[in-house]
Design a protein around this motif. Structure first.
Motif, short mmCIF file in Angstrom:
data_model
loop_
_atom_site.label_atom_id
_atom_site.label_comp_id
_atom_site.label_asym_id
_atom_site.label_seq_id
_atom_site.Cartn_x
_atom_site.Cartn_y
_atom_site.Cartn_z
N SER A 27 0.83 -1.18 0.00
CA SER A 27 0.00 0.00 0.00
C SER A 27 0.88 1.25 0.00
N GLY A 28 0.63 2.14 -0.96
CA GLY A 28 1.37 3.39 -1.03
C GLY A 28 2.61 3.35 -1.89
N ASP A 29 3.10 2.16 -2.25
CA ASP A 29 4.29 2.08 -3.09
C ASP A 29 3.91 2.29 -4.55
N PRO A 95 9.16 2.14 -1.63
CA PRO A 95 8.43 3.35 -1.24
C PRO A 95 8.70 4.51 -2.19
N ARG A 96 7.73 5.41 -2.25
CA ARG A 96 7.90 6.60 -3.07
C ARG A 96 8.92 7.53 -2.43
#
Lengths: 114, 115
Positions: A27-29, A95-96
């Motif tokens: 989630s979020g990557d 991750p961003r």
């Protein structure tokens, strides 16, 4: 559990066929990487997507292609399969933000071409 | 081009002892990152530890530490107090800090911890 999911876990198919491997990042990557692990070639980078766009290519055959969808899941398509394509295919996400952008790997899809 | 070399195909260690897994690398980049991953027999790849090329101190994560010698281009993994669950393949990997962030892996070392 890394949070990266891959389906299917195992896949057995015949030469000449086409298969699709699916990956959902953490989630979020936003970044998704595909790697191939085989006995003779070891672990090799295939392709990277970032937020839906192809970012980098590695040793990916022309018979292989990938895409990343708006919901950030990714698919790796393998066509005209050969015996040598039998391998463990990993998807990884990172991750961003937040150096060092370590990559978290999914459980892999084991492809057997007969 | 980047290259990672792991010269130990297999290693044995007694339970509770420390073990060092070797990794040397080759790159023309000044800025890069080094990673270690563990792959148990079940197949998943588990991130263990990271070292940046500009980090002055060696990285540590619990029982794992990275012996980073930049001039020698080595990034050895040290596992202290080995446990039976440490038996696995261990891969050293490198990534450029900028541009393509894919990992280049070594060939791996199979560690077996003996009781």
């Amino acid at each position: 559990d890394s949070g990266v999911t891959q389906t299917p876990k195992h896949l057995i198919t015949a030469t000449g066929q086409r298969v699709t491997l699916r990956c959902s990042p953490r989630s979020g990557d936003l970044s998704v990487y595909w790697y191939q692990q085989s006995l003779d070639q070891g672990l090799q980078f295939l392709i990277q997507y970032y937020n839906g766009e192809e970012r980098a290519k590695g040793n990916i055959l022309e018979r292989f292609s990938a895409q990343q969808f708006p919901d950030l899941h990714s698919e790796l398509n393998l066509s005209s399969l050969e015996l040598g394509d039998s391998a463990l295919y990993f998807c990884a996400s990172s991750p961003r933000t937040g150096y060092p952008y370590e990559q978290y790997f999914g459980p892999g899809t084991r492809l057997t071409v007969t | 081009a980047q290259k990672i070399t792991q010269t130990q195909p297999g290693m044995f260690v007694q339970e509770k002892e420390a073990v060092t897994l070797d990794c040397t690398y080759d790159t023309s980049d000044q800025s890069y990152g080094l990673f270690w991953y563990k792959q148990p027999s079940s197949g998943e790849m588990i991130f263990l530890i990271y070292q940046g090329s500009y980090d002055e101190q060696n990285a540590t994560e619990g029982r794992y530490s990275l012996n980073f010698q930049k001039a020698r281009k080595s990034a050895n993994l040290v596992i202290s107090a080995s446990q039976l669950g440490d038996s696995a393949m261990y891969f050293c990997a490198m990534r450029e800090r900028t541009g393509r962030r894919a990992l280049t892996f070594g060939s791996g070392t199979r560690l077996q911890v003996q009781p």
